[in-house]
Design a protein around this motif. Structure first.
Motif, PDB file in Angstrom:
ATOM      1  N   UNK A 283       7.263   0.260  -1.457  1.00  0.00           N
ATOM      2  CA  UNK A 283       6.964  -0.955  -2.193  1.00  0.00           C
ATOM      3  C   UNK A 283       5.524  -1.344  -1.867  1.00  0.00           C
ATOM      4  N   UNK A 284       4.776  -1.844  -2.849  1.00  0.00           N
ATOM      5  CA  UNK A 284       3.340  -2.096  -2.643  1.00  0.00           C
ATOM      6  C   UNK A 284       3.021  -2.931  -1.411  1.00  0.00           C
ATOM      7  N   UNK A 285       3.807  -3.974  -1.166  1.00  0.00           N
ATOM      8  CA  UNK A 285       3.510  -4.851  -0.032  1.00  0.00           C
ATOM      9  C   UNK A 285       3.813  -4.191   1.314  1.00  0.00           C
ATOM     10  N   UNK A 286       4.593  -3.112   1.291  1.00  0.00           N
ATOM     11  CA  UNK A 286       4.939  -2.419   2.534  1.00  0.00           C
ATOM     12  C   UNK A 286       3.981  -1.276   2.860  1.00  0.00           C
ATOM     13  N   UNK A 287       3.195  -0.830   1.877  1.00  0.00           N
ATOM     14  CA  UNK A 287       2.383   0.373   2.055  1.00  0.00           C
ATOM     15  C   UNK A 287       1.387   0.285   3.215  1.00  0.00           C
TER      16      UNK A 287
END
Length: 344
Positions: A283-287
């Motif tokens: 997920x983008x916020x986890x990258x």
């Protein structure tokens, strides 16, 4: 100079935890004194797990450096003569001089005990939290299964924590009850945050009393909010059972849950000193956090060079720091890593 590893057991009741404190006696202080008196040289131990006040241990680990010629396996017998009866070194051995108990891959095992009966038993009062309300162990065990795997455990971490990263992996989570009315919560994991086991215990107690359903534990995890979890259970019920250190570095390490999926390829680590982090999904916020964790793990395992690959369409910053590193795009589309100068 030699480095000696100690396996330490203690009853934490009378101590202000492991780490040196200005307001009370600690396990570390007692070990330092006993070793310094024995060896006639200043000794400062380095502990693997800095347990809190009142927490017990059967297998904490510490190291110290010395010029002494005492055989590594004999230190336990020698130092125990200078320790109080509630602290014992149960094993000792010589290790490489760069071996550090907090910088090795390991599995830690904790147990939290609850005395679950109508009347508290005096002989259990220092080693188990008392709960007179009947606990549904089956539901507690069901709830504990939601903790298994790699998750962000910030909901189960004290609000005043100083951890830079709150993702941990739980390999085993089990709740049992014996014939003596002791409910044991057993957790094995890659590491634990400040008060994590005690907050998990407090959360599972709410499930056991019927206040929460087992599925609520998953909601607590997903909330990533300390206020959503149960109370911090008392320290006296907690015991560090042991720490098992990794003997060989695996060829690959997978990091996966519903929010991310990545693998650390270490197949060329031994021969070429190279590791590769392959992001398969995030997920983008986890990258950014995922890259930071995996790159840090690669260097911690001894890599000299680390490369990162991400799927097409994923945005990776070359100006942002990923922990101690920045990424630079290479001609083949992958990313190399550059150390920013901070100390690991």
């Amino acid at each position: 100079m030699r480095r000696i590893k100690l396996t330490v057991a203690y009853d934490g009741t009378a101590y202000k935890g492991w780490q040196l404190q200005p307001n009370g006696v600690t396990i570390e202080e007692m070990l330092n004194k006993a070793l310094s008196d024995l060896l006639k040289e200043p000794v400062c131990v380095i502990g693997a797990s800095r347990t809190d006040s009142g927490v017990h241990a059967r297998g904490n680990v510490a190291v110290f450096d010395t010029e002494s010629r005492i055989p590594g396996d004999k230190f336990c017998y020698a130092v125990n003569r200078g320790l109080p009866e509630d602290i014992r070194v149960v094993e000792s051995e010589e290790v490489p001089t760069d071996w550090h108990p907090r910088k090795q891959n390991c599995v830690k095992t904790y147990e939290y005990q609850i005395l679950n009966c109508k009347i508290e038993i005096p002989t259990r009062r220092l080693y188990a939290h008392f709960c007179y309300y009947p606990l549904n162990v089956e539901k507690m065990n069901e709830a504990a299964k939601y903790l298994i795997g790699e998750h962000d455990f910030i909901s189960f971490c004290a609000a005043n924590h100083q951890a830079e990263e709150t993702v941990r992996t739980i390999y085993e989570a089990q709740v049992t009850k014996n014939e003596e009315d002791i409910v044991t919560i057993r957790l094995c994991g890659s590491g634990f945050l400040y008060n994590m086991v005690r907050i998990i215990a407090g959360t599972l107690l709410k499930v056991g009393t019927g206040e929460w359903e087992p599925e609520h534990v998953k909601e607590v995890l997903e909330a990533r909010n300390r206020k959503e979890a149960g109370q911090t259970a008392p320290a006296k019920g907690l015991t560090l059972v042991g720490i098992e250190y990794e003997r060989e570095i695996p060829k690959d390490i997978t990091s996966r849950n519903e929010h991310w999926d990545a693998v650390l390829d270490q197949s060329k680590l031994e021969s070429d000193g190279i590791s590769c982090v392959r992001i398969r999904f995030s997920e983008p916020e986890e990258l950014p956090r995922l890259i930071r964790r995996m790159v840090h793990q690669a260097y911690r395992n001894g890599a000299k060079e680390v490369f990162v690959t991400v799927p097409d369409g994923y945005e990776v910053s070359e100006t942002e720091s990923y922990g101690y590193y920045r990424l630079r795009r290479l001609d083949d589309g992958s990313y190399g890593t550059e150390y920013t100068g901070r100390t690991l």
